[in-house]
Write an enzyme that holds these catalytic residues in place. Structure first.
Site, PDB file in Angstrom:
ATOM      1  N   SER A 259       0.834  -1.203   0.000  1.00  0.00           N
ATOM      2  CA  SER A 259       0.000   0.000   0.000  1.00  0.00           C
ATOM      3  C   SER A 259       0.869   1.255   0.000  1.00  0.00           C
ATOM      4  O   SER A 259       2.014   1.247   0.462  1.00  0.00           O
ATOM      5  CB  SER A 259      -0.901   0.021   1.235  1.00  0.00           C
TER       6      SER A 259
HETATM    7  N1  SAH Z   1      -0.901  -5.030   4.010  1.00  0.00           N
HETATM    8  C1  SAH Z   1      -0.176  -5.286   2.783  1.00  0.00           C
HETATM    9  C2  SAH Z   1      -1.003  -4.870   1.570  1.00  0.00           C
HETATM   10  C3  SAH Z   1      -1.094  -6.002   0.605  1.00  0.00           C
HETATM   11  S1  SAH Z   1      -2.298  -5.850  -0.675  1.00  0.00           S
HETATM   12  C4  SAH Z   1       1.198  -4.644   2.783  1.00  0.00           C
HETATM   13  O1  SAH Z   1       1.513  -3.904   3.722  1.00  0.00           O
HETATM   14  O2  SAH Z   1       1.990  -4.909   1.873  1.00  0.00           O
HETATM   15  C5  SAH Z   1      -3.589  -6.893  -0.070  1.00  0.00           C
HETATM   16  C6  SAH Z   1      -3.238  -8.323   0.229  1.00  0.00           C
HETATM   17  O3  SAH Z   1      -4.433  -8.956   0.666  1.00  0.00           O
HETATM   18  C7  SAH Z   1      -2.730  -9.146  -0.955  1.00  0.00           C
HETATM   19  O4  SAH Z   1      -1.501  -9.710  -0.624  1.00  0.00           O
HETATM   20  C8  SAH Z   1      -3.817 -10.209  -1.154  1.00  0.00           C
HETATM   21  O5  SAH Z   1      -3.313 -11.458  -1.588  1.00  0.00           O
HETATM   22  C9  SAH Z   1      -4.399 -10.302   0.240  1.00  0.00           C
HETATM   23  N2  SAH Z   1      -5.765 -10.836   0.336  1.00  0.00           N
HETATM   24  C10 SAH Z   1      -6.822 -10.628  -0.499  1.00  0.00           C
HETATM   25  N3  SAH Z   1      -7.905 -11.304  -0.076  1.00  0.00           N
HETATM   26  C11 SAH Z   1      -7.533 -11.955   1.071  1.00  0.00           C
HETATM   27  C12 SAH Z   1      -8.212 -12.845   1.956  1.00  0.00           C
HETATM   28  N4  SAH Z   1      -9.475 -13.229   1.787  1.00  0.00           N
HETATM   29  N5  SAH Z   1      -7.492 -13.327   3.014  1.00  0.00           N
HETATM   30  C13 SAH Z   1      -6.205 -12.992   3.219  1.00  0.00           C
HETATM   31  N6  SAH Z   1      -5.507 -12.171   2.395  1.00  0.00           N
HETATM   32  C14 SAH Z   1      -6.174 -11.661   1.325  1.00  0.00           C
END
Ligand code: SAH
Length: 218
Positions: free
Chosen positions: A67
């Site tokens: 993000s």
């Molecule tokens: N918090 C992260 C942002 C990653 S983007 C950071 O600091 O880098 C969002 C993430 O959510 C992705 O890696 C995606 O694979 C994950 N995601 C999406 N749906 C999900 C679910 N149902 N359970 C767990 N993770 C999920």
């Protein structure tokens, strides 16, 4: 490969990033301090070294992103984190947000649905500095009933609606921060569980997240 060296140049860029995030309206000094302390370039491939401290999202593989720092700061500020609070994060991704929470003294439980991203964090030596983060491979829609209830729940992917099972895993007086919407833009919401069990909903600014997807991906 993720870099492991933190130079004076990186530290200088981090200070500038803190000022950028502050100028966009983030006021919580604990959040700003964490952004200033955590080397964001560690969470990106070394190809991003030159740009890691720009206030932008970047690809982390598997079609996902780390993000934007402003977004991380915005969600974290809304959570009003206190030391030793139990926080459930959905969407570990690069683990940057999880480390920001841990740097603020939270006990973090973070779930990732994509095996490759989950595995990547297993071989990320920097995370050894943060034993207060527990990593789980699974579907965030299910939460972690075994470890519930949580003081705070943070969703870092776009949810079409508020996941009921995660509300159930929230303590009374707890709060969830979640971007809600199924289009390309979502509304940041904060849901508070009141003492009588009722929910208070607050709506904040618009953001754009990758979608929260049901089920695990092997
Ligand atoms: N918090 C992260 C942002 C990653 S983007 C950071 O600091 O880098 C969002 C993430 O959510 C992705 O890696 C995606 O694979 C994950 N995601 C999406 N749906 C999900 C679910 N149902 N359970 C767990 N993770 C999920």
């Amino acid at each position: 490969m993720r870099p492991i060296e933190d130079s004076y140049r990186h530290k200088g860029l981090r200070k500038k990033l803190v000022e950028t995030v502050r100028s966009k309206g983030i006021t919580d000094e604990k959040v700003l301090e964490a952004i200033g302390n955590v080397p964001r370039h560690f969470f990106l491939d070394s190809a991003f070294d030159e740009v890691a401290y720009e206030d932008r999202a970047f690809p982390i593989g598997e079609g996902q992103t780390i993000s934007q720092p402003y977004t991380v700061a915005y969600q974290t500020q809304l959570l009003e984190i206190k030391t030793f609070e139990k926080v459930l994060e959905i969407g570990t991704g690069s683990a940057y947000q999880a480390v920001i929470l841990a740097a603020m003294g939270a006990q973090v439980y973070t779930i990732e649905r994509q095996k490759k991203l989950f595995e990547q964090n297993k071989s990320f030596p920097f995370l050894k500095k943060y034993p207060s983060i527990k990593f789980f491979y699974g579907d965030g829609y299910e939460g972690l009933p075994t470890y519930a209830p949580f003081d705070k729940v943070l969703i870092t992917a776009a949810a079409p609606e508020i996941p009921e099972k995660l509300i159930q895993q929230l303590k009374v007086k707890g709060m969830m921060v979640i971007p809600v919407g199924s289009g390309s833009v979502q509304r940041m919401m904060r849901i508070s569980k009141l003492e009588n069990g009722a929910l208070k909903e607050e709506v904040f600014d618009n953001f754009s997240f990758v979608p929260m997807v049901e089920g695990k991906k092997g």
